[in-house]
Design a protein around this motif. Structure first.
Motif, short mmCIF file in Angstrom:
data_model
loop_
_atom_site.label_atom_id
_atom_site.label_comp_id
_atom_site.label_asym_id
_atom_site.label_seq_id
_atom_site.Cartn_x
_atom_site.Cartn_y
_atom_site.Cartn_z
N ASP A 20 0.84 -1.18 0.00
CA ASP A 20 0.00 0.00 0.00
C ASP A 20 0.89 1.24 0.00
OD1 ASP A 20 -1.42 2.21 1.87
OD2 ASP A 20 -2.91 1.13 0.71
N ARG A 25 1.83 -1.39 3.95
CA ARG A 25 1.50 -2.78 4.26
C ARG A 25 1.49 -3.59 2.98
NH1 ARG A 25 -0.31 -4.61 9.65
NH2 ARG A 25 -1.55 -6.05 8.42
N ALA A 28 -1.92 -4.63 0.08
CA ALA A 28 -3.11 -3.78 0.12
C ALA A 28 -3.22 -2.98 -1.17
CB ALA A 28 -3.09 -2.85 1.32
N MET A 476 -3.44 -10.41 8.59
CA MET A 476 -3.80 -9.42 7.58
C MET A 476 -5.16 -8.82 7.91
SD MET A 476 -2.69 -11.32 4.05
CE MET A 476 -1.16 -12.27 3.96
N GLU A 480 -6.36 -6.77 2.82
CA GLU A 480 -5.10 -7.46 2.54
C GLU A 480 -5.31 -8.96 2.35
OE1 GLU A 480 -2.21 -4.58 5.28
OE2 GLU A 480 -3.16 -6.35 6.13
#
Length: 566
Positions: A20, A25, A28, A476, A480
């Motif tokens: 992300d 992360r 994502a 997660m 995710e």
């Protein structure tokens, strides 16, 4: 599609984890959607908005799910419609209990195994009149609505009727699969006239109208389920099949009845994972989780060769039982309690070796008994009701059989029967075929935790297990868990009997995103590994915070869907 393929190949060269861009992360593609009152996650943004509008108007999560399902039948006919079947799990906040509904239809009563034998047919064809079974979706809508609905059905179906008359723009993924279906199905009466524009599929962004479906839904809204199963719609279907060499009859439709069933669960590290019993394949996910619970995944990294090896081997064990035991329980009862028990999993786990693959697997003998396409959606309302619903025409746009003036295609789920006497899934009149479509639910400490599903044929139980592991073992979040790369194992013995027994260990298909170290590790263990584009299913999910009641939503990044709330 060349761009999609290029991106997939490129991702094999770049580092494995997509991060992300804000949170950093892994996996994502976007943030979770968070809302205080209600949430909907479907495979089409307009269907999601319809579901939210219904709940804003005072409707329940069940009303919203029915409204979204009706919309998807119009907007995503490549995966579902009222010519198909439906399964659902509903969390009722009043009784604090899960309720399951099996809305699958049965084979025509006038069609027999002897007919296929006399015609020299050894496998039921994928299209045309022979694979058609009774569509159970409309019955499922009214059963769910009768128990949990708040708004009148005309109000629930009104948005789809309006879009069917006025038109909606076709989305990208749907346009692609529609284009694949048209050449295959245009030979069947009624398809070209009702599901093409001058003989071709609608293009991306092109307005699609289906006034025939609007008329059909209008009759259902006004006359209830009997308008579909016992009225002019049923008579039109009956006449259509009589004229085109089919067997589905008015009597088959008029006698149809779905059933409420008790969901089945197993506890996975403190989380109760729920599926529906056969004739679906949901308990395969529970069997896999029971086997995998015997390994400590806090010490096994996500995406490692060890993680994927154990996942694949557990799948082989569960699918061997799936081929032997899963069928219509009215004809072939399955020892469900034993199959999903921890002691049975411990027995089966002994067959797994960490340093080599299982080439062939026999089904267990429980002691007490000597291109499918689908839509999945989930909704949750202000009162805490949550719905996990899956619906399908089976193979893409179904059988191709589209009765005149009705605006929908009949499913080809009957292709799943086996034309072999004595097989658990052998064809018999009035029997429900083996079903791949499965909704799922997770509770924790007796409270709803998550409603989720992963559509896509035999990928579904494999996908369910990967989602549960991503959430529970690998920490997660909801988005995710769906965005992380997936695998699919192919080649297990099938309950349909169309494949021979697995003897070579099958094939591990990996989505882009796994590192080459994992590929080499799997190959060194003896796995046959392939890169495959597209067979990894579609995911939607809603999670409820037990302390605040706040909803978290996630939608599949591989499809056209959307999660949204208010």
């Amino acid at each position: 599609m060349r761009v999609l393929l290029f991106c997939s190949v490129l991702s094999l060269i770049l580092p494995a984890a997509a991060a992300d861009r804000i949170a950093g992360r892994d996996f994502a593609t976007r943030s979770e959607v968070i809302a205080p009152h209600a949430m909907a996650a479907t495979s089409h943004p307009l269907a999601t908005q319809i579901a939210l509008d219904v709940m804003k108007a005072g409707g329940s999560a069940v009303d919203a799910a029915i409204a979204a399902n009706a919309a998807l039948g119009l907007m995503e006919p490549t995966g579902n419609g009222i010519g198909g079947d439906l399964f659902a799990i509903v969390w009722d906040p009043k009784t604090k209990k899960l309720h399951g509904y099996n809305g699958s239809g049965r084979s025509p009563k006038s069609l027999t195994l002897e007919y296929f034998q006399q015609q020299g047919i050894t496998d039921i064809p994928p299209h045309g009149p022979l694979p058609v079974s009774v569509p159970g979706t409309v019955d499922g809508w009214f059963a769910l609505h009768g128990r949990f609905g708040k708004l009148p059905m005309p109000q629930v179906l009104a948005p789809t009727i309006r879009y069917a008359r006025q038109g909606h723009p076709v989305h990208q993924t749907i346009a692609y699969y529609w284009g694949l279906s048209v050449p295959r199905l245009s030979k069947w009466p009624g398809f070209k006239e009702q599901f093409t524009i001058d003989g071709r599929a609608p293009r991306v962004g092109e307005l699609w109208k289906n006034p025939h479906l609007a008329d059909t839904l209008q009759k259902i809204a006004a006359g209830g389920r009997d308008a579909f199963y016992k009225g002019d719609i049923a008579r039109t279907i009956d006449a259509y099949f009589k004229a085109n060499g089919g067997f589905l009859s008015y009597e088959d439709l008029a006698s149809h009845q779905g059933e409420w069933v008790e969901p089945v669960s197993t506890n996975y590290r403190g989380y109760d994972v729920w599926e529906l019993p056969p004739n679906g394949q949901g308990i395969a996910a529970l069997q896999m989780l029971n086997v995998l619970e015997g390994y400590d995944f806090s010490r096994i990294p996500f995406g490692s060769a060890e993680h994927l090896h154990l996942l694949v081997e557990a799948k082989k064990l569960a699918f061997a039982d799936r081929a032997r035991w899963y069928a219509d329980p009215a004809f072939q009862p399955a020892p469900v309690a034993r199959l999903v028990s921890k002691p049975y999993a411990a027995e089966r786990r002994k067959l797994i070796a960490r340093d080599k693959v299982l080439r062939e697997v026999q089904p267990g003998t429980p002691k007490e008994l000597q291109e499918g396409d689908t839509i999945y959606l989930t909704t949750a309302d202000k009162d805490g009701m949550m719905v996990s619903l899956i619906q399908s025409n089976y193979r893409g746009m179904g059988s191709g059989m589209a009765p005149p003036g009705l605006g929908f295609i009949l499913q080809d789920r009957g292709e799943m029967f086996v034309l072999q006497e004595g097989h658990p899934n052998s064809f018999e009149p009035g029997k429900r075929p083996f079903q791949t479509i499965i909704p799922a639910f997770i509770t924790k400490d007796g409270k709803p935790f998550a409603s989720f599903g992963v559509m896509g044929g035999a990928m579904q139980p494999q996908g369910h297990v990967q989602i549960v592991m991503n959430l529970v073992d690998f920490g997660m979040n909801l988005q995710e868990a769906g965005d992380a790369p997936r695998l699919q194992h192919d080649g297990s013995t099938e309950p349909t009997g169309q494949n021979t027994m697995m003897s070579d260990g099958g094939v591990v298909q990996l989505e882009s995103g796994f590192p080459y170290e994992t590929v080499r590790g799997l190959m060194s263990l003896g796995h046959h590994v392939e890169w495959a584009l597209g067979p990894y299913g579609g995911y939607q999910a809603i999670r409820r915070d037990p302390d605040t009641g706040v909803y978290y939503g996630a939608s599949e990044s591989r499809k056209d869907g959307q999660a949204a709330g208010y």
